[in-house]
Design a protein around this motif. Structure first.
Motif, PDB file in Angstrom:
ATOM      1  N   LEU A  42      -4.225   7.262   5.102  1.00  0.00           N
ATOM      2  CA  LEU A  42      -4.666   8.231   6.116  1.00  0.00           C
ATOM      3  C   LEU A  42      -4.955   7.503   7.412  1.00  0.00           C
ATOM      4  O   LEU A  42      -5.723   6.536   7.425  1.00  0.00           O
ATOM      5  N   LYS A  43      -4.341   7.968   8.495  1.00  0.00           N
ATOM      6  CA  LYS A  43      -4.607   7.413   9.810  1.00  0.00           C
ATOM      7  C   LYS A  43      -5.384   8.428  10.640  1.00  0.00           C
ATOM      8  O   LYS A  43      -4.982   9.592  10.749  1.00  0.00           O
ATOM      9  N   ILE A  44      -6.497   7.953  11.192  1.00  0.00           N
ATOM     10  CA  ILE A  44      -7.310   8.795  12.063  1.00  0.00           C
ATOM     11  C   ILE A  44      -7.204   8.212  13.463  1.00  0.00           C
ATOM     12  O   ILE A  44      -7.585   7.058  13.695  1.00  0.00           O
ATOM     13  N   SER A  45      -6.672   8.983  14.365  1.00  0.00           N
ATOM     14  CA  SER A  45      -6.505   8.544  15.747  1.00  0.00           C
ATOM     15  C   SER A  45      -7.651   9.075  16.611  1.00  0.00           C
ATOM     16  O   SER A  45      -8.245  10.111  16.298  1.00  0.00           O
ATOM     17  N   ASP A  46      -7.960   8.360  17.686  1.00  0.00           N
ATOM     18  CA  ASP A  46      -9.005   8.808  18.612  1.00  0.00           C
ATOM     19  C   ASP A  46     -10.273   9.182  17.832  1.00  0.00           C
ATOM     20  O   ASP A  46     -10.789  10.310  17.937  1.00  0.00           O
ATOM     21  N   SER A  47     -10.774   8.239  17.068  1.00  0.00           N
ATOM     22  CA  SER A  47     -11.911   8.515  16.179  1.00  0.00           C
ATOM     23  C   SER A  47     -13.100   9.068  16.947  1.00  0.00           C
ATOM     24  O   SER A  47     -13.416   8.637  18.068  1.00  0.00           O
ATOM     25  N   GLN A  48     -13.756  10.033  16.327  1.00  0.00           N
ATOM     26  CA  GLN A  48     -14.929  10.674  16.917  1.00  0.00           C
ATOM     27  C   GLN A  48     -16.134  10.469  16.007  1.00  0.00           C
ATOM     28  O   GLN A  48     -15.994  10.233  14.804  1.00  0.00           O
ATOM     29  N   LEU A  49     -17.320  10.596  16.598  1.00  0.00           N
ATOM     30  CA  LEU A  49     -18.546  10.388  15.814  1.00  0.00           C
ATOM     31  C   LEU A  49     -18.590  11.330  14.616  1.00  0.00           C
ATOM     32  O   LEU A  49     -19.093  10.984  13.548  1.00  0.00           O
ATOM     33  N   GLY A  50     -18.055  12.514  14.778  1.00  0.00           N
ATOM     34  CA  GLY A  50     -18.054  13.493  13.690  1.00  0.00           C
ATOM     35  C   GLY A  50     -17.113  13.150  12.548  1.00  0.00           C
ATOM     36  O   GLY A  50     -17.139  13.816  11.507  1.00  0.00           O
ATOM     37  N   ASP A  51     -16.308  12.111  12.725  1.00  0.00           N
ATOM     38  CA  ASP A  51     -15.421  11.689  11.636  1.00  0.00           C
ATOM     39  C   ASP A  51     -16.160  10.844  10.605  1.00  0.00           C
ATOM     40  O   ASP A  51     -15.626  10.586   9.523  1.00  0.00           O
ATOM     41  N   ALA A  52     -17.360  10.411  10.920  1.00  0.00           N
ATOM     42  CA  ALA A  52     -18.120   9.586   9.985  1.00  0.00           C
ATOM     43  C   ALA A  52     -18.422  10.384   8.719  1.00  0.00           C
ATOM     44  O   ALA A  52     -18.995  11.474   8.780  1.00  0.00           O
ATOM     45  N   ALA A  53     -17.997   9.837   7.570  1.00  0.00           N
ATOM     46  CA  ALA A  53     -18.146  10.556   6.300  1.00  0.00           C
ATOM     47  C   ALA A  53     -17.560   9.696   5.199  1.00  0.00           C
ATOM     48  O   ALA A  53     -17.011   8.624   5.441  1.00  0.00           O
ATOM     49  N   MET A  54     -17.657  10.210   3.961  1.00  0.00           N
ATOM     50  CA  MET A  54     -16.897   9.647   2.841  1.00  0.00           C
ATOM     51  C   MET A  54     -15.540  10.326   2.833  1.00  0.00           C
ATOM     52  O   MET A  54     -15.445  11.540   3.036  1.00  0.00           O
ATOM     53  N   TYR A  55     -14.501   9.540   2.610  1.00  0.00           N
ATOM     54  CA  TYR A  55     -13.156  10.093   2.509  1.00  0.00           C
ATOM     55  C   TYR A  55     -12.618   9.809   1.112  1.00  0.00           C
ATOM     56  O   TYR A  55     -12.627   8.671   0.644  1.00  0.00           O
ATOM     57  N   PHE A  56     -12.125  10.872   0.476  1.00  0.00           N
ATOM     58  CA  PHE A  56     -11.591  10.757  -0.875  1.00  0.00           C
ATOM     59  C   PHE A  56     -10.110  11.093  -0.874  1.00  0.00           C
ATOM     60  O   PHE A  56      -9.684  12.119  -0.329  1.00  0.00           O
ATOM     61  N   CYS A  57      -9.358  10.237  -1.525  1.00  0.00           N
ATOM     62  CA  CYS A  57      -7.957  10.494  -1.792  1.00  0.00           C
ATOM     63  C   CYS A  57      -7.892  11.196  -3.156  1.00  0.00           C
ATOM     64  O   CYS A  57      -8.652  10.848  -4.072  1.00  0.00           O
TER      65      CYS A  57
END
Lengths: 115, 112
Positions: B77-92
């Motif tokens: 997973l690629k996250i571009s232009d990361s934002q503060l709201g992207d902070a989290a746990m990410y599960f595949c």
């Protein structure tokens, strides 16, 4: 559209006590899932319902866990008696129907602490 | 049995930068779906993006995109232009003829 509702959000009990969790899926969703998420891990499916019938309960510890969805809408998950290792977040999810192409929508979960 | 492996327990990214989260899976099935879910502190799992195995084109949802390498059984997973709201746990997660199987997650921190 209302999301998946769960209650309570938090529960603390002592070992050997019993506890029940409630889930109300999105209206019209035939498939309902209960997951257990232990700290530091991904969710693990406990049981899947299609309407009021059980599709998969292979990972449900049936000696202490039970679940029902009597009218094909709301569901309850019960643990009796609870053990320390049952401390986890219990997530409920629903989907329009079963099948790998249908998105699952998750509720906010119930955090259970067993002391 | 199908397994999903996320080898990065934690990642961090500067705000507005790009970050890639890794995921590999093991399966003998030919028809399956792969997902990335986001779980913020509120605990609610939110679907970020999904990929159907028979589609060769990588899925994209706004700032989120995947690199699906079917032969290598890799799904990053690629996250571009990361934002503060992207902070989290990410599960595949994976599903085929089995229920959803999740990896252990990657905790993403976004630094302002």
């Amino acid at each position: 559209e209302a999301g998946v509702a769960q209650s309570p959000r938090y529960k603390i009990i002592e070992k050997r006590q019993s506890v029940a969790f409630w889930c109300n899926p999105i209206s019209g969703h035939a498939t309902l899932y209960w997951y257990q998420q232990i700290l530091g891990q991904g969710p693990k499916l406990l049981i899947q319902f299609q309407n009021n019938g059980v599709v998969d309960d292979s990972q449900l510890p049936k000696d202490r866990f039970s679940a029902e969805r009597l009218k094909g809408v709301d569901s309850t998950l019960k643990i009796q008696p609870a053990k320390l290792e049952d401390s986890a977040v219990y997530l409920c999810a629903s989907s329009l129907t079963s099948g790998i192409s249908y998105e699952q929508y998750f509720g906010p979960g119930t955090r259970l602490t067993v002391t | 049995a199908q397994t999903v492996t996320q080898s990065q327990p934690e990642m961090s990214v500067q705000e507005a930068e790009t970050v890639t989260l890794s995921c590999t899976y093991d399966t003998s099935e030919s028809d399956y779906y792969l997902f990335w879910y986001k779980q913020p502190p509120s605990r609610q799992m939110i679907l970020v993006i999904r990929q159907e195995a028979y589609k060769q084109q990588n899925a994209t949802e706004n700032r989120f995109s995947v690199n699906f390498q079917k032969a290598a059984k890799s799904f990053s997973l690629k996250i571009s232009d990361s934002q503060l709201g992207d902070a989290a746990m990410y599960f595949c997660a994976y599903t085929g003829n089995t229920p959803l199987v999740f990896g252990k997650g990657t905790r993403l921190s976004v630094i302002a």
